[in-house]
Design an enzyme around this catalytic site. Structure first.
Site, PDB file in Angstrom:
ATOM      1  N   HIS A  22      48.184  19.155  19.104  1.00 55.06           N
ATOM      2  CA  HIS A  22      47.204  19.395  20.172  1.00 55.06           C
ATOM      3  C   HIS A  22      46.706  20.824  20.044  1.00 55.06           C
ATOM      4  O   HIS A  22      47.471  21.774  20.187  1.00 55.06           O
ATOM      5  CB  HIS A  22      47.819  19.169  21.546  1.00 55.06           C
ATOM      6  CG  HIS A  22      46.883  19.486  22.679  1.00 55.06           C
ATOM      7  ND1 HIS A  22      45.551  19.113  22.659  1.00 55.06           N
ATOM      8  CD2 HIS A  22      47.066  20.149  23.857  1.00 55.06           C
ATOM      9  CE1 HIS A  22      44.962  19.522  23.774  1.00 55.06           C
ATOM     10  NE2 HIS A  22      45.853  20.167  24.512  1.00 55.06           N
ATOM     11  N   GLU A  38      31.534  16.775   2.986  1.00 51.36           N
ATOM     12  CA  GLU A  38      32.638  16.613   2.049  1.00 51.36           C
ATOM     13  C   GLU A  38      33.994  16.532   2.749  1.00 51.36           C
ATOM     14  O   GLU A  38      34.853  15.735   2.374  1.00 51.36           O
ATOM     15  CB  GLU A  38      32.640  17.763   1.043  1.00 51.36           C
ATOM     16  CG  GLU A  38      33.755  17.707   0.008  1.00 51.36           C
ATOM     17  CD  GLU A  38      33.633  16.547  -0.974  1.00 51.36           C
ATOM     18  OE1 GLU A  38      34.613  16.281  -1.683  1.00 51.36           O
ATOM     19  OE2 GLU A  38      32.553  15.908  -1.021  1.00 51.36           O
ATOM     20  N   SER A  48      21.235 -11.873  20.260  1.00 49.37           N
ATOM     21  CA  SER A  48      22.328 -11.597  19.335  1.00 49.37           C
ATOM     22  C   SER A  48      22.976 -12.891  18.882  1.00 49.37           C
ATOM     23  O   SER A  48      22.888 -13.917  19.560  1.00 49.37           O
ATOM     24  CB  SER A  48      23.375 -10.707  20.014  1.00 49.37           C
ATOM     25  OG  SER A  48      24.548 -10.593  19.234  1.00 49.37           O
ATOM     26  N   SER A  49      23.657 -12.829  17.741  1.00 48.41           N
ATOM     27  CA  SER A  49      24.411 -13.990  17.269  1.00 48.41           C
ATOM     28  C   SER A  49      25.622 -14.252  18.146  1.00 48.41           C
ATOM     29  O   SER A  49      26.117 -15.373  18.215  1.00 48.41           O
ATOM     30  CB  SER A  49      24.857 -13.768  15.817  1.00 48.41           C
ATOM     31  OG  SER A  49      23.744 -13.624  14.971  1.00 48.41           O
TER      32      SER A  49
END
Length: 517
Positions: free
Chosen positions: A132, A157, A416-417
């Site tokens: 933390h 990167e 949507s599907s």
């Protein structure tokens, strides 16, 4: 070492022998945590007694889940930390050994307030270590967009240093809101861990970051990469460079160049003047593909047997099974790979369920867009949302766009599907709250295959527009865009991280955010 009174979950127990607690593996873990505290203090991550570190004792003879835990204390100067300052706990968080109190001006020993949050990472992710940090960059990065629920970055990167990520992948870190006391973060951190299975970190706004890994080396490596990337984000922001896109172009450059934007609508999000309705796809348009593939599909797959078993005699599941039987019989006739016969009911509940599970798992693996599967998935997901085991995820520009379209009198629909029920569940339980108040209706594969022109004609008839050209359709799938365009819809293709590449010279307008509309 005797316990000097600790505020952690449990009193000192006797579940580990004194000899083991004083042995080499525990001693090395104590020294390691003290060393890491001193190192991270020099990095600026744990100054002012803030931040904390915990590791599992490295003992190959003990399974990782059962290994003892060493945890740094609270209120101790991290640069002066020594092995004797550490707490040792059982795998369930029970304190086995606590530090001896030191003379004034040292404070009485107290276990870190992060303990319950650390335990979530151990128990939910099988972590070997958790860090933390209060590093400045972890705070500032969450302030750049105060309303964001996620931090996103791609094509850097150092993303390769994060477990499960490559250079071209999109890094997503959930952000939870800070609370006055550390322990009050436990539930929100737990929810974030569950909602983002690929994540190895959670940001706490205006506070810091929790990072976990399989080992202390992995956790340390990832923590260093996260701090690098968050620092890079801040510097790119100062330069006006967008860190969320592969090109890393100027922030909002597309928005500045488009005259279509209205100054009356913050962040754009205004449909073309001729559009009366907006129809949105979900996967890859409003919601990351990774959420569907990494969270929703696996949840349905892993829970299909339990769902069918517990609801087998309900009318809803009987209807689901009837539709699946019809689909599977058709698949067998057509030689679909993975299809297996479903025995008659007389064969017994267990045999029927075994065959259905095999077929459903095969359908999910093939990502088939068929109504019987989508209907069953919707019913399984409903249970997941009710149990708070699932939470819908949308891109951060989506709630703003939905609100602005709604305020402008533009009706928004979903096509949507996924089943209509699944759509309502997703938008009703998002990390941004219930977004269904901004939606006027839902379409699924019962309307038709999304790659067929006829389906969009049916949608236009349902919306009651004078012309299909008054409908703006936004999708990430080229074939769907073509079908909608052939019906007369205005079409925009959504370019989101993880979406499939488009063919060259596809001829459609593209956007990377709804703020560009």
């Amino acid at each position: 070492m005797a316990c000097g009174g600790c505020s952690c979950e449990a009193a000192v127990g006797a579940t580990a022998s004194e000899a083991y607690l004083e042995g080499e593996p525990v001693r090395e873990a104590r020294e390691l945590v003290a060393e890491l505290c001193r190192h991270f203090y020099a990095q600026g991550w744990v100054t002012g007694t803030g931040g904390s570190i915990t590791v599992k004792v490295n003992d190959p003879a003990v399974p990782l889940a059962d290994r003892l835990i060493v945890m740094s204390p609270s209120g101790v100067q991290k640069e002066r930390m020594v092995a004797e300052d550490m707490y040792v706990m059982a795998a369930d968080g029970k304190v086995l050994s606590a530090p001896v109190a030191k003379p004034w001006p040292n404070k009485p020993p107290k276990c870190t307030d992060c303990a319950p949050l650390f335990m979530k990472a151990y128990l939910m992710r099988g972590a070997g270590a958790v860090i933390h940090s209060h590093g400045m960059e972890t705070c500032i990065a969450t302030m750049l967009n105060p309303g964001a629920k996620e931090f996103r970055m791609t094509h850097m990167e150092m993303i390769k240093g994060i477990k499960g990520h490559g250079y071209r992948d999109e890094l997503v870190i959930p952000i939870v809101e800070n609370t006055p006391y550390e322990y009050e973060l436990t539930d929100s951190l737990s929810e974030a861990i569950a909602a983002y299975p690929k994540a190895t970190a959670v940001l706490v706004r205006n506070h810091g970051i929790y990072v976990w890994g399989d080992s202390w080396i992995n956790a340390k490596t990832q923590a260093e990469c996260y701090h690098y990337l968050l620092d890079a984000c801040i510097k790119l922001y100062q330069l006006g460079i967008d860190w969320t896109t592969p090109e890393h172009g100027p922030i909002n450059n597309a928005k500045r160049q488009r005259s279509i934007l209205s100054s009356e609508i913050p962040n754009g999000c205004r449909a073309a003047d001729s559009s009366k309705c907006v129809v949105l796809d979900i996967e890859g348009t409003t919601t990351p593909i990774s959420f569907v593939t990494d969270v929703m599909f696996p949840y349905a797959r892993d829970n299909v047997r339990e769902h069918l078993t517990s609801t087998f005699d309900s009318e809803e599941t009987k209807d689901d099974i009837k539709l699946l039987r019809i689909q599977i019989e058709d698949d067998l006739r057509n030689g679909i790979s993975g299809a297996v016969p479903v025995p008659p009911d007389e064969a017994g509940k267990e045999e029927v369920i075994n065959s259905l599970v095999a077929n459903v798992e095969s359908m999910i693996k093939a990502d088939r867009k068929i109504t019987p599967l989508k209907q069953l998935q919707g019913h399984i997901w409903r249970t997941g949302f009710e149990k708070k085991e699932l939470q819908g995820v949308v891109f951060e520009d989506v709630p703003v766009a939905l609100k602005n379209w709604h305020s402008s009198g533009i009706k928004v629909y979903i096509y949507s599907s996924g089943s209509r029920e699944a759509q309502r569940l997703l938008f009703g339980n998002t990390t941004y709250g219930d977004l269904r108040k901004f939606l006027c209706g839902y379409f699924d594969t019962t309307t038709g295959n999304k790659r067929e022109t006829r389906s969009y004609f049916e949608v236009s008839q349902s919306l009651g527009v004078d012309s299909p050209s008054q409908i703006l359709f936004i999708t990430d799938v080229f074939q769907e865009a073509v079908a909608a365009k052939n019906t007369g819809f205005e079409v925009i293709i959504s370019i989101r991280p993880g979406n499939a590449p488009l063919p060259d010279n596809h001829g459609f307008r593209t956007i990377k955010s709804f703020s560009e509309i």
